[in-house]
Scaffold this motif. Structure first.
Motif, short mmCIF file in Angstrom:
data_model
loop_
_atom_site.label_atom_id
_atom_site.label_comp_id
_atom_site.label_asym_id
_atom_site.label_seq_id
_atom_site.Cartn_x
_atom_site.Cartn_y
_atom_site.Cartn_z
N ARG A 113 50.36 45.23 52.58
CA ARG A 113 48.92 45.87 52.85
C ARG A 113 47.89 44.59 52.97
O ARG A 113 47.49 43.84 52.23
CB ARG A 113 48.34 46.60 51.65
N TRP A 163 39.47 47.04 39.27
CA TRP A 163 39.56 47.20 40.69
C TRP A 163 40.44 48.41 40.77
O TRP A 163 41.82 48.58 40.69
CB TRP A 163 40.82 45.86 41.37
N ARG A 164 39.85 49.52 41.14
CA ARG A 164 40.25 51.04 41.37
C ARG A 164 41.54 51.22 42.43
O ARG A 164 42.49 51.86 42.10
CB ARG A 164 39.08 51.98 41.54
N THR A 165 41.41 50.40 43.41
CA THR A 165 42.26 50.46 44.51
C THR A 165 43.62 49.95 44.10
O THR A 165 44.62 50.64 44.54
CB THR A 165 42.03 49.62 45.79
N ILE A 169 44.19 44.21 52.83
CA ILE A 169 42.77 44.95 52.71
C ILE A 169 41.53 44.32 53.12
O ILE A 169 40.66 44.76 52.77
CB ILE A 169 42.78 45.17 51.26
N TYR A 211 44.71 50.24 40.92
CA TYR A 211 45.26 51.43 40.16
C TYR A 211 46.12 52.31 40.90
O TYR A 211 47.03 52.73 40.63
CB TYR A 211 44.29 51.92 39.35
N ARG A 212 45.20 52.67 42.11
CA ARG A 212 46.10 53.70 42.93
C ARG A 212 47.29 53.14 43.72
O ARG A 212 48.26 53.93 43.92
CB ARG A 212 44.99 54.03 44.00
N LEU A 213 47.36 51.63 43.88
CA LEU A 213 48.63 51.17 44.34
C LEU A 213 49.75 51.26 43.53
O LEU A 213 50.73 51.53 43.87
CB LEU A 213 48.04 49.86 44.96
N ARG A 273 39.50 55.38 34.97
CA ARG A 273 38.93 55.01 36.23
C ARG A 273 37.33 55.14 36.20
O ARG A 273 36.68 56.29 36.59
CB ARG A 273 39.46 55.80 37.53
#
Length: 193
Positions: free
Chosen positions: A147, A164-166, A149, A168-170, A188
């Protein structure tokens, strides 16, 4: 729930670094401590990772920079069977890193073997530690999903990455991909990046 082992790179991940926030936000996460963050040596760092995996039983790895290369060195080692998946963020390219920090690192050459566990490699278009072309190359060699970014530098404090919220989603996506359907349980906060 599987443990999350956090693998910092050169100089560790200081206060405010997104990896520090993961320790607060993710129950069951812990740093893999090293004796010398300023002069990483593969011969001492790798046994520490082996020990942490042995203690955990099984774990996800969340690595940054040189920590990504440490995770990639698990290929071909028995400890790799304990890794459920790895999120490898802003891996460094040893030749570039040695130019930026001469005499600091004793990690041999770049690991090139395919990783025996599911992995996501995250990088950017303007990382001084690894070009996009090299990011793509090592993502392919490691058999990892890659990925890019965008303009995110080295995905560290200096490039604006605290919580870094992204990320967490990853990790959530990686857990779903590996069959761990339970959510990671990250807090979050609204101010997260």
């Amino acid at each position: 729930m599987s443990e999350v082992l956090i693998l910092p790179g050169l100089f560790g991940s200081g206060e405010g670094h997104w990896q520090q926030h993961w320790l607060q936000d993710q129950p069951g996460s812990r740093f893999v401590a090293q004796d010398d963050w300023s002069h990483p040596d593969l011969d001492s760092w790798l046994p520490r990772l082996d020990e942490a995996l042995e203690e955990a039983g099984e774990a996800y790895l969340v690595a940054h920079s040189l920590g990504c290369l440490l995770a990639a060195r698990l290929a071909g080692r028995s400890a790799a069977r304990r890794v459920k998946g790895a999120l490898l963020v802003a891996p460094c390219d040893l030749p570039a890193t040695e130019i930026l920090h001469p005499g600091h690192i004793a990690f041999g050459g770049m690991p090139t073997a395919p990783l025996p566990f599911p992995s996501i490699v995250v990088g950017s278009m303007n990382d001084a530690y690894m070009t996009v072309d090299r990011l793509t190359l090592f993502g392919r060699l490691w058999n990892a999903e890659t990925r890019n970014i965008g303009l995110a530098g080295h995905i560290n404090i200096a490039s604006g990455f605290g919580r870094w919220r992204t990320g967490y989603r990853l990790l959530d996506a990686l857990k779903i991909r590996t069959g761990d359907r339970r959510r990671s349980g990250f807090a979050r906060p609204a101010f997260a990046m």
